[in-house]
Design a protein around this motif. Structure first.
Motif, PDB file in Angstrom:
ATOM      1  N   PHE A 124      -7.612 -12.031   5.078  1.00  0.00           N
ATOM      2  CA  PHE A 124      -7.856 -11.268   3.865  1.00  0.00           C
ATOM      3  C   PHE A 124      -7.595  -9.774   4.023  1.00  0.00           C
ATOM      4  CE2 PHE A 124     -10.624 -15.002   3.636  1.00  0.00           C
ATOM      5  CZ  PHE A 124     -10.183 -15.545   2.441  1.00  0.00           C
ATOM      6  N   ALA A 125      -7.080  -9.366   5.156  1.00  0.00           N
ATOM      7  CA  ALA A 125      -6.841  -7.938   5.370  1.00  0.00           C
ATOM      8  C   ALA A 125      -5.758  -7.434   4.432  1.00  0.00           C
ATOM      9  CB  ALA A 125      -6.420  -7.691   6.820  1.00  0.00           C
ATOM     10  N   ASP A 126      -5.994  -6.257   3.888  1.00  0.00           N
ATOM     11  CA  ASP A 126      -5.000  -5.651   3.008  1.00  0.00           C
ATOM     12  C   ASP A 126      -3.828  -5.133   3.823  1.00  0.00           C
ATOM     13  OD1 ASP A 126      -6.451  -6.101   0.705  1.00  0.00           O
ATOM     14  OD2 ASP A 126      -7.542  -4.203   0.854  1.00  0.00           O
ATOM     15  N   ASP A 127      -2.624  -5.458   3.373  1.00  0.00           N
ATOM     16  CA  ASP A 127      -1.431  -4.916   4.016  1.00  0.00           C
ATOM     17  C   ASP A 127      -1.216  -3.477   3.570  1.00  0.00           C
ATOM     18  OD1 ASP A 127      -0.892  -7.352   5.219  1.00  0.00           O
ATOM     19  OD2 ASP A 127       0.277  -8.057   3.517  1.00  0.00           O
ATOM     20  N   THR A 128      -0.607  -2.689   4.420  1.00  0.00           N
ATOM     21  CA  THR A 128      -0.218  -1.339   4.027  1.00  0.00           C
ATOM     22  C   THR A 128       1.057  -1.431   3.205  1.00  0.00           C
ATOM     23  OG1 THR A 128      -1.148  -0.414   6.059  1.00  0.00           O
ATOM     24  CG2 THR A 128       0.447   0.944   4.844  1.00  0.00           C
ATOM     25  N   PRO A 129       1.042  -0.961   1.957  1.00  0.00           N
ATOM     26  CA  PRO A 129       2.240  -1.072   1.122  1.00  0.00           C
ATOM     27  C   PRO A 129       3.441  -0.388   1.763  1.00  0.00           C
ATOM     28  CG  PRO A 129       0.340  -0.466  -0.203  1.00  0.00           C
ATOM     29  CD  PRO A 129      -0.085  -0.360   1.227  1.00  0.00           C
ATOM     30  N   GLU A 130       4.591  -1.024   1.628  1.00  0.00           N
ATOM     31  CA  GLU A 130       5.821  -0.472   2.192  1.00  0.00           C
ATOM     32  C   GLU A 130       6.412   0.624   1.316  1.00  0.00           C
ATOM     33  OE1 GLU A 130       8.687  -3.557   3.554  1.00  0.00           O
ATOM     34  OE2 GLU A 130       7.184  -4.977   2.841  1.00  0.00           O
ATOM     35  N   TYR A 131       6.174   0.525  -0.002  1.00  0.00           N
ATOM     36  CA  TYR A 131       6.872   1.412  -0.920  1.00  0.00           C
ATOM     37  C   TYR A 131       5.920   2.007  -1.965  1.00  0.00           C
ATOM     38  CZ  TYR A 131      10.846  -0.991   1.103  1.00  0.00           C
ATOM     39  OH  TYR A 131      11.752  -1.509   1.997  1.00  0.00           O
ATOM     40  N   ARG A 132       6.364   3.134  -2.520  1.00  0.00           N
ATOM     41  CA  ARG A 132       5.632   3.787  -3.607  1.00  0.00           C
ATOM     42  C   ARG A 132       6.566   3.894  -4.814  1.00  0.00           C
ATOM     43  NH1 ARG A 132       2.180   8.778  -0.885  1.00  0.00           N
ATOM     44  NH2 ARG A 132       1.099   7.515   0.685  1.00  0.00           N
ATOM     45  N   PHE A 133       6.083   3.429  -5.938  1.00  0.00           N
ATOM     46  CA  PHE A 133       6.876   3.446  -7.162  1.00  0.00           C
ATOM     47  C   PHE A 133       6.213   4.332  -8.209  1.00  0.00           C
ATOM     48  CE2 PHE A 133       8.252  -1.165  -6.146  1.00  0.00           C
ATOM     49  CZ  PHE A 133       9.239  -0.701  -5.291  1.00  0.00           C
ATOM     50  N   THR A 134       7.051   4.883  -9.077  1.00  0.00           N
ATOM     51  CA  THR A 134       6.567   5.626 -10.244  1.00  0.00           C
ATOM     52  C   THR A 134       6.973   4.876 -11.500  1.00  0.00           C
ATOM     53  OG1 THR A 134       6.471   7.842  -9.279  1.00  0.00           O
ATOM     54  CG2 THR A 134       6.962   7.704 -11.634  1.00  0.00           C
ATOM     55  N   ILE A 135       6.040   4.762 -12.419  1.00  0.00           N
ATOM     56  CA  ILE A 135       6.296   4.162 -13.720  1.00  0.00           C
ATOM     57  C   ILE A 135       6.741   5.257 -14.680  1.00  0.00           C
ATOM     58  CG2 ILE A 135       5.261   2.969 -15.689  1.00  0.00           C
ATOM     59  CD1 ILE A 135       5.398   1.164 -13.304  1.00  0.00           C
TER      60      ILE A 135
END
Length: 397
Positions: A26-37
């Motif tokens: 259940f460990a949260d992964d570190t997101p690979e990317y950052r997006f802007t809407i």
């Protein structure tokens, strides 16, 4: 990460009883990317939720020229994702040039897409552009040409091809060839009217491109996909029979159609038909593909009735040519309920796969262009009463 883990694993189960040091599955992964809407309306909020659910990216910021949309989406974000930071950009340029961001999800009103993309491509970042890619042939062609030379991922948001019924249809028809050579394609959409938008831009053809471009580009994309060919002739009849006939906004009358029949002939001889009704008390989609060795029919239905029955159906009837199959294609509930019956989730998954170099079959700007061509031809046919010759239409533009 355990090999059996998936990006949508966590929502199925609760792990609140565990401290972080005891979490593995259940460990949260570190997101690979950052997006802007870019475009913080209803669809922008759907993209936020799906990005966060998919898990390999996080929403870094939002931009919208409408202050009300910015405020509403900011409140939604902090309510649903407490503790997460969110950057609120004051200008489009600031949103596009933020070095902390890896990509953009552009879901501004249709008529603004070219203007927004012209700024976004200056950054060289990855782009997912909502459908329809443009409202005019001229803008669609310019966007197609822009994407041809673009080095980063440039993906068009024609995500209906990832709905469960269409994924299964693609598998059966184009991969397994369960019905042999396809000869005819029929697609139907019966649904409720267009929903409200900021400034009600979707009630006016000038801003939306017209109903057969704005809404139905999804279905023309599917037609083109199954045909494996380009349209050469389009004939359509349609009208504004029920919806918005008395709708006025800032001194203007709505001019969008709410029903249509569209017939398309392709270069390879294939024939296709589309049936639209936007004053039905349901959301219903159906595709029927007939080949020389069988027929496939699939539908997706939400009719708001308290009945226990599958919301999807697929049947492959092959006669003496092979086995028949009947089923109810679907995704896990957390995905199915995340937006457009799971299609938005897989649109995001494949967007990130493509960024990672794991190439997936996603809608290109070329395919987006031809969905606009088909829709624009249908709109012109309704206005003129003539069969539209695609080559003549394109030469004229």
């Amino acid at each position: 990460m355990p090999e059996f883990r998936t990006n949508y694993y966590n929502p199925f189960f609760k792990s609140d009883h565990l401290t972080e040091k005891d979490k593995y599955i259940f460990a949260d992964d570190t997101p690979e990317y950052r997006f802007t809407i870019i475009g913080a309306g209803m669809i922008g909020q759907e993209h936020i939720r799906v990005t966060m659910l998919e898990g390999r990216a996080v929403i870094h910021g939002i931009y919208d020229s409408n202050a009300g949309s910015m405020e509403n989406t900011k409140e939604m974000f902090h309510r649903e994702f407490p503790g997460r930071n969110l950057v609120l950009y004051e200008t489009l340029d600031a949103a596009c040039m933020d070095p902390e961001v890896d990509g953009f999800i552009i879901c501004t009103p249709n008529y603004t897409h070219l203007e927004v993309v012209k700024e976004a491509v200056k950054s060289g970042k990855h782009i997912m552009l909502e459908k329809p890619m443009a409202t005019t042939l001229e803008d669609a062609l310019e966007l197609k040409q822009t994407a041809e030379d673009y080095q980063a991922v440039f993906q068009i948001g024609l995500q209906y091809r990832y709905k469960a019924i269409y994924r299964e249809a693609v598998h059966e028809v184009l991969e397994r060839r369960s019905i042999g050579d396809v000869k005819t394609i029929s697609i139907m959409e019966h649904r409720v009217p267009f929903l409200d938008k900021v400034d009600q831009w979707n009630k006016f053809s000038e801003y939306s491109g017209g109903t057969l471009v704005e809404k139905c580009c999804h279905y023309f994309d599917l037609m083109n996909l199954f045909a494996g060919s380009r349209p050469v002739q389009v004939y359509a009849v349609g009208d504004m029979d029920v919806n918005f006939r008395d709708f006025h906004y800032e001194g203007r009358d709505s001019d969008i159609i709410d029903d249509a029949f569209v017939t398309v002939k392709y270069e390879n001889g294939m024939k296709a038909h589309f049936n639209l009704c936007m004053f039905a008390p349901m959301f219903y989609e159906e595709i029927t593909l007939c080949g020389d060795q069988g027929r496939l029919k699939a539908y997706e239905n939400e009719d708001f009735l308290p009945l226990e029955r599958p919301s999807t159906h697929l049947e492959v009837l092959s006669g003496e040519s092979g086995t028949a199959r009947v089923g109810a294609p679907c995704y896990p509930s957390v995905i199915q309920e995340s937006g457009h019956n799971g299609a938005t989730y897989y649109e995001h998954k494949y967007f990130i796969d493509n960024i990672n170099g794991d190439t997936q079959s996603t809608a290109t700007a070329e395919e987006g262009f031809w969905s606009i061509v088909t829709g624009e031809a249908a709109e012109r046919s309704i206005k003129t009463g003539e069969v539209i010759q695609i080559k003549e239409m394109l030469d004229g533009n």
